[in-house]
Design a protein around this motif. Structure first.
Motif, PDB file in Angstrom:
ATOM      1  N   THR A 309      59.466   3.768  68.330  1.00  0.00           N
ATOM      2  CA  THR A 309      59.590   4.945  69.188  1.00  0.00           C
ATOM      3  C   THR A 309      58.588   6.027  68.803  1.00  0.00           C
ATOM      4  O   THR A 309      58.281   6.907  69.598  1.00  0.00           O
ATOM      5  N   THR A 310      58.067   5.951  67.575  1.00  0.00           N
ATOM      6  CA  THR A 310      57.053   6.907  67.140  1.00  0.00           C
ATOM      7  C   THR A 310      55.807   6.809  68.014  1.00  0.00           C
ATOM      8  O   THR A 310      55.108   7.797  68.256  1.00  0.00           O
ATOM      9  N   TYR A 311      55.538   5.619  68.515  1.00  0.00           N
ATOM     10  CA  TYR A 311      54.313   5.387  69.281  1.00  0.00           C
ATOM     11  C   TYR A 311      54.542   5.428  70.790  1.00  0.00           C
ATOM     12  O   TYR A 311      53.601   5.288  71.562  1.00  0.00           O
ATOM     13  N   ILE A 312      55.809   5.573  71.201  1.00  0.00           N
ATOM     14  CA  ILE A 312      56.117   5.621  72.633  1.00  0.00           C
ATOM     15  C   ILE A 312      56.173   7.082  73.037  1.00  0.00           C
ATOM     16  O   ILE A 312      57.214   7.740  72.930  1.00  0.00           O
ATOM     17  N   LYS A 313      55.053   7.624  73.464  1.00  0.00           N
ATOM     18  CA  LYS A 313      54.964   9.033  73.809  1.00  0.00           C
ATOM     19  C   LYS A 313      54.289   9.194  75.159  1.00  0.00           C
ATOM     20  O   LYS A 313      53.536   8.341  75.608  1.00  0.00           O
ATOM     21  N   ALA A 314      54.560  10.322  75.797  1.00  0.00           N
ATOM     22  CA  ALA A 314      53.918  10.642  77.070  1.00  0.00           C
ATOM     23  C   ALA A 314      53.484  12.099  77.034  1.00  0.00           C
ATOM     24  O   ALA A 314      54.107  12.924  76.373  1.00  0.00           O
ATOM     25  N   ASP A 315      52.418  12.418  77.739  1.00  0.00           N
ATOM     26  CA  ASP A 315      51.900  13.782  77.737  1.00  0.00           C
ATOM     27  C   ASP A 315      52.396  14.559  78.947  1.00  0.00           C
ATOM     28  O   ASP A 315      53.158  14.045  79.787  1.00  0.00           O
ATOM     29  N   LEU A 316      51.956  15.805  79.030  1.00  0.00           N
ATOM     30  CA  LEU A 316      52.397  16.694  80.102  1.00  0.00           C
ATOM     31  C   LEU A 316      51.985  16.164  81.473  1.00  0.00           C
ATOM     32  O   LEU A 316      52.731  16.294  82.451  1.00  0.00           O
ATOM     33  N   GLN A 317      50.811  15.564  81.554  1.00  0.00           N
ATOM     34  CA  GLN A 317      50.329  15.024  82.829  1.00  0.00           C
ATOM     35  C   GLN A 317      51.225  13.885  83.318  1.00  0.00           C
ATOM     36  O   GLN A 317      51.482  13.758  84.517  1.00  0.00           O
ATOM     37  N   ALA A 318      51.711  13.064  82.393  1.00  0.00           N
ATOM     38  CA  ALA A 318      52.598  11.970  82.777  1.00  0.00           C
ATOM     39  C   ALA A 318      53.924  12.508  83.316  1.00  0.00           C
ATOM     40  O   ALA A 318      54.480  11.985  84.288  1.00  0.00           O
ATOM     41  N   VAL A 319      54.440  13.564  82.690  1.00  0.00           N
ATOM     42  CA  VAL A 319      55.677  14.184  83.170  1.00  0.00           C
ATOM     43  C   VAL A 319      55.461  14.800  84.550  1.00  0.00           C
ATOM     44  O   VAL A 319      56.300  14.667  85.446  1.00  0.00           O
ATOM     45  N   ALA A 320      54.320  15.465  84.730  1.00  0.00           N
ATOM     46  CA  ALA A 320      54.012  16.070  86.034  1.00  0.00           C
ATOM     47  C   ALA A 320      53.880  15.004  87.116  1.00  0.00           C
ATOM     48  O   ALA A 320      54.297  15.208  88.266  1.00  0.00           O
ATOM     49  N   THR A 321      53.312  13.866  86.761  1.00  0.00           N
ATOM     50  CA  THR A 321      53.172  12.771  87.725  1.00  0.00           C
ATOM     51  C   THR A 321      54.531  12.241  88.144  1.00  0.00           C
ATOM     52  O   THR A 321      54.769  11.963  89.330  1.00  0.00           O
ATOM     53  N   ALA A 322      55.445  12.094  87.191  1.00  0.00           N
ATOM     54  CA  ALA A 322      56.796  11.644  87.508  1.00  0.00           C
ATOM     55  C   ALA A 322      57.513  12.657  88.398  1.00  0.00           C
ATOM     56  O   ALA A 322      58.199  12.285  89.362  1.00  0.00           O
ATOM     57  N   LEU A 323      57.344  13.948  88.096  1.00  0.00           N
ATOM     58  CA  LEU A 323      57.964  14.990  88.921  1.00  0.00           C
ATOM     59  C   LEU A 323      57.441  14.945  90.347  1.00  0.00           C
ATOM     60  O   LEU A 323      58.212  15.049  91.308  1.00  0.00           O
ATOM     61  N   ALA A 324      56.123  14.794  90.511  1.00  0.00           N
ATOM     62  CA  ALA A 324      55.528  14.754  91.847  1.00  0.00           C
ATOM     63  C   ALA A 324      56.083  13.584  92.651  1.00  0.00           C
ATOM     64  O   ALA A 324      56.360  13.712  93.851  1.00  0.00           O
ATOM     65  N   ALA A 325      56.274  12.451  91.991  1.00  0.00           N
ATOM     66  CA  ALA A 325      56.827  11.287  92.685  1.00  0.00           C
ATOM     67  C   ALA A 325      58.284  11.516  93.065  1.00  0.00           C
ATOM     68  O   ALA A 325      58.732  11.113  94.144  1.00  0.00           O
ATOM     69  N   MET A 326      59.031  12.175  92.209  1.00  0.00           N
ATOM     70  CA  MET A 326      60.452  12.403  92.468  1.00  0.00           C
ATOM     71  C   MET A 326      60.672  13.417  93.586  1.00  0.00           C
ATOM     72  O   MET A 326      61.546  13.249  94.437  1.00  0.00           O
ATOM     73  N   THR A 327      59.871  14.492  93.599  1.00  0.00           N
ATOM     74  CA  THR A 327      60.064  15.565  94.579  1.00  0.00           C
ATOM     75  C   THR A 327      59.281  15.352  95.869  1.00  0.00           C
ATOM     76  O   THR A 327      59.593  15.975  96.889  1.00  0.00           O
ATOM     77  N   GLY A 328      58.245  14.501  95.805  1.00  0.00           N
ATOM     78  CA  GLY A 328      57.394  14.310  96.976  1.00  0.00           C
ATOM     79  C   GLY A 328      56.434  15.456  97.199  1.00  0.00           C
ATOM     80  O   GLY A 328      55.822  15.554  98.270  1.00  0.00           O
ATOM     81  N   GLN A 329      56.272  16.330  96.195  1.00  0.00           N
ATOM     82  CA  GLN A 329      55.346  17.456  96.298  1.00  0.00           C
ATOM     83  C   GLN A 329      54.213  17.283  95.291  1.00  0.00           C
ATOM     84  O   GLN A 329      54.459  16.902  94.144  1.00  0.00           O
ATOM     85  N   PRO A 330      52.989  17.540  95.673  1.00  0.00           N
ATOM     86  CA  PRO A 330      51.871  17.416  94.719  1.00  0.00           C
ATOM     87  C   PRO A 330      52.004  18.446  93.614  1.00  0.00           C
ATOM     88  O   PRO A 330      52.519  19.549  93.820  1.00  0.00           O
ATOM     89  N   HIS A 331      51.543  18.066  92.428  1.00  0.00           N
ATOM     90  CA  HIS A 331      51.571  18.979  91.284  1.00  0.00           C
ATOM     91  C   HIS A 331      50.160  19.107  90.727  1.00  0.00           C
ATOM     92  O   HIS A 331      49.444  18.113  90.621  1.00  0.00           O
ATOM     93  N   PRO A 332      49.725  20.323  90.357  1.00  0.00           N
ATOM     94  CA  PRO A 332      48.342  20.515  89.900  1.00  0.00           C
ATOM     95  C   PRO A 332      47.983  19.735  88.635  1.00  0.00           C
ATOM     96  O   PRO A 332      46.799  19.490  88.385  1.00  0.00           O
ATOM     97  N   LEU A 333      48.967  19.331  87.841  1.00  0.00           N
ATOM     98  CA  LEU A 333      48.687  18.598  86.601  1.00  0.00           C
ATOM     99  C   LEU A 333      48.919  17.101  86.732  1.00  0.00           C
ATOM    100  O   LEU A 333      48.674  16.364  85.776  1.00  0.00           O
ATOM    101  N   ALA A 334      49.393  16.659  87.880  1.00  0.00           N
ATOM    102  CA  ALA A 334      49.688  15.233  88.056  1.00  0.00           C
ATOM    103  C   ALA A 334      48.398  14.420  88.139  1.00  0.00           C
ATOM    104  O   ALA A 334      47.378  14.891  88.642  1.00  0.00           O
ATOM    105  N   ARG A 335      48.475  13.203  87.616  1.00  0.00           N
ATOM    106  CA  ARG A 335      47.331  12.305  87.698  1.00  0.00           C
ATOM    107  C   ARG A 335      47.211  11.759  89.117  1.00  0.00           C
ATOM    108  O   ARG A 335      48.222  11.482  89.771  1.00  0.00           O
ATOM    109  N   PRO A 336      45.980  11.580  89.575  1.00  0.00           N
ATOM    110  CA  PRO A 336      45.791  11.061  90.938  1.00  0.00           C
ATOM    111  C   PRO A 336      46.275   9.613  91.047  1.00  0.00           C
ATOM    112  O   PRO A 336      46.324   8.893  90.086  1.00  0.00           O
TER     113      PRO A 336
END
Length: 336
Positions: A309-336
Motif C-alpha cells: 500500500t506504500t506504493y499505491i498512491k494517486a495524485d491530485l490530478q487523478a482525484v480531479a479526474t475521478a470527480l469529473a467523471a462522477m459529476t459529469g463536469q469538467p475540472h481544470p486539474l483533470a487529465r484529458p
C-alpha cells in the motif's frame, strides 16, 4: 553480578523478624511518586486532542467518580473489566447500536489513554498498566453501505423540498457527496480554504490531516456565493453559515437527518447519516478508478495494511479526474 545465596537468606530472616516482605518495600517506595487518578486526569485531558476528549470524556468522568481517590497503581484490571461490563449493560439503545459493544470498547480505550500518558511520563512501567491487560471487544463489521442512485435522488429531493433552509441543506449534501469529507472537515472550512480558480477546497480533518480536495466548478461557485450572501468576509471566517450569519454547527446535521428520516422512513430505520455519503462516493471511486485513487480521495495517509500500500498512491490530478467523471463536469486539474 551473582547474588550470594547466604546473604539473601540472611536478609529474608531479618525481614521476617521485622514483619515486612519485599512487596511492602516496593509499595512504600513507589506509592508516594504515583499520583491519584483525580490528580493526574487533568494532565491527560490537557494533553488529549478535541477528538479524544469528545470520545472519552464521559468515560473519564465516570472513572474519576469511581476511582478518583486511588493511585494509578491501585486500579486493577478487574476494576476496568467491571466498569466495561456495567457500561455495556447500561448503554443507551439506538437504532444503530450494537448492544453497548461500542461503550465497552470505549471504556478500555479511555483507560488505555490514561495509562499510555502515565507510561510516557515515567510514572509507571509499561508492564504495570492494568488497562493493557483488558482485551478490547472485537469490532463487528459495519452495517454502513453505499447508497443507490435512487436513494441519493430521494435524499436530495427531500432536502430541497422541506426544512427552513433548503439552500444550505442542498449545499451540504452536495459538498459531502463530491468531496467525501467528514463533518469536521466541512465545519472547519474557512473562506481562505476555497480556491475558485482551481476548484479546490482545503480540508482539515481528524488526525490533523490537511489536503486540497477537488470540487466541481458549480460547487465552487455555490460555496463562494453562499459565503458572500451570509456575511463571510474575513479569510479566517468559517465558510458555512446559517441564514442569520452564525457559523454552522453539528446541530444542523442532526436536524437535517432527523427531518429526512421523517420524510423517508427508511433513513431512520437504517440509521443513515452524513458518513454514508462518504462511503457511497468512495465506493464509486474505488469501483471505477481503483484502490489507489479511492485512498487519495478519502484523504487516508496511514500506512497500515500490506507493505504494497506504500506504493499505491494517486495524485491530485487523478482525484480531479475521478470527480469529473462522477459529476459529469469538467475540472481544470483533470487529465484529458
Amino acid at each position: 553480578m551473582r547474588t550470594d545465596p547466604a546473604r539473601v537468606a540472611a536478609a529474608r530472616r531479618i525481614l521476617t523478624q521485622l514483619g515486612v516482605d519485599v512487596v511492602d518495600l516496593q509499595d512504600q517506595d513507589a506509592g508516594p511518586n504515583v499520583p491519584t487518578l483525580a490528580d493526574y486526569l487533568p494532565h491527560v485531558i490537557a494533553a488529549a486532542g478535541p477528538g479524544a476528549n469528545r470520545t472519552y470524556g464521559t468515560y473519564w468522568t465516570r472513572m474519576l467518580t469511581t476511582w478518583g481517590s486511588r493511585r494509578l497503581d491501585q486500579i486493577a484490571a478487574s476494576d476496568i473489566e467491571a466498569m466495561q461490563r456495567d457500561m455495556t449493560a447500561t448503554a443507551r439503545s439506538r437504532r444503530n447500536s450494537r448492544h453497548g459493544r461500542h461503550a465497552g470498547e470505549h471504556v478500555v480505550a479511555a483507560a488505555r489513554a490514561i495509562y499510555n500518558r502515565a507510561i510516557a511520563d515515567g510514572l509507571i512501567a509499561s508492564t504495570a498498566s492494568p488497562a493493557h491487560r483488558v482485551a478490547k471487544p472485537r469490532r463487528l463489521p459495519s452495517t454502513r453501505r453505499a447508497l443507490t442512485t435512487q436513494e441519493l435522488d430521494q435524499i436530495n429531493t427531500a432536502a430541497r423540498t422541506s426544512g427552513n433552509d433548503v439552500v444550505l441543506d442542498a449545499l451540504l449534501l452536495r459538498l459531502h457527496t463530491e468531496t467525501a469529507c467528514r463533518r469536521g472537515g466541512a465545519l472547519g472550512l474557512r473562506l481562505t480554504d476555497l480556491d475558485t480558480h482551481h476548484c479546490l477546497v482545503r480540508l482539515e480533518e481528524k488526525g490533523g490531516t490537511v489536503r486540497w480536495q477537488p470540487v466541481s466548478p458549480a460547487l465552487a461557485l455555490s460555496l463562494a456565493d453562499h459565503a458572500a450572501a451570509r456575511g463571510t468576509t474575513l479569510h479566517t471566517d468559517q465558510l458555512l453559515r446559517y441564514h442569520n450569519g452564525r457559523p454552522l454547527t453539528t446541530r444542523r446535521y442532526d436536524h437535517l437527518w432527523y427531518r429526512l428520516g421523517q420524510e423517508l422512513p427508511w433513513i431512520a430505520a437504517q440509521g443513515i447519516s452524513t458518513h454514508w455519503l462518504r462511503h457511497t462516493t468512495l465506493t464509486w471511486v474505488e469501483r471505477h478508478f481503483g484502490y489507489g485513487v479511492a485512498r487519495a480521495y478519502a484523504g487516508h495517509t496511514d500506512n497500515t495494511g500490506p507493505a504494497t500500500t506504500t506504493y499505491i498512491k494517486a495524485d491530485l490530478q487523478a482525484v480531479a479526474t475521478a470527480l469529473a467523471a462522477m459529476t459529469g463536469q469538467p475540472h481544470p486539474l483533470a487529465r484529458p
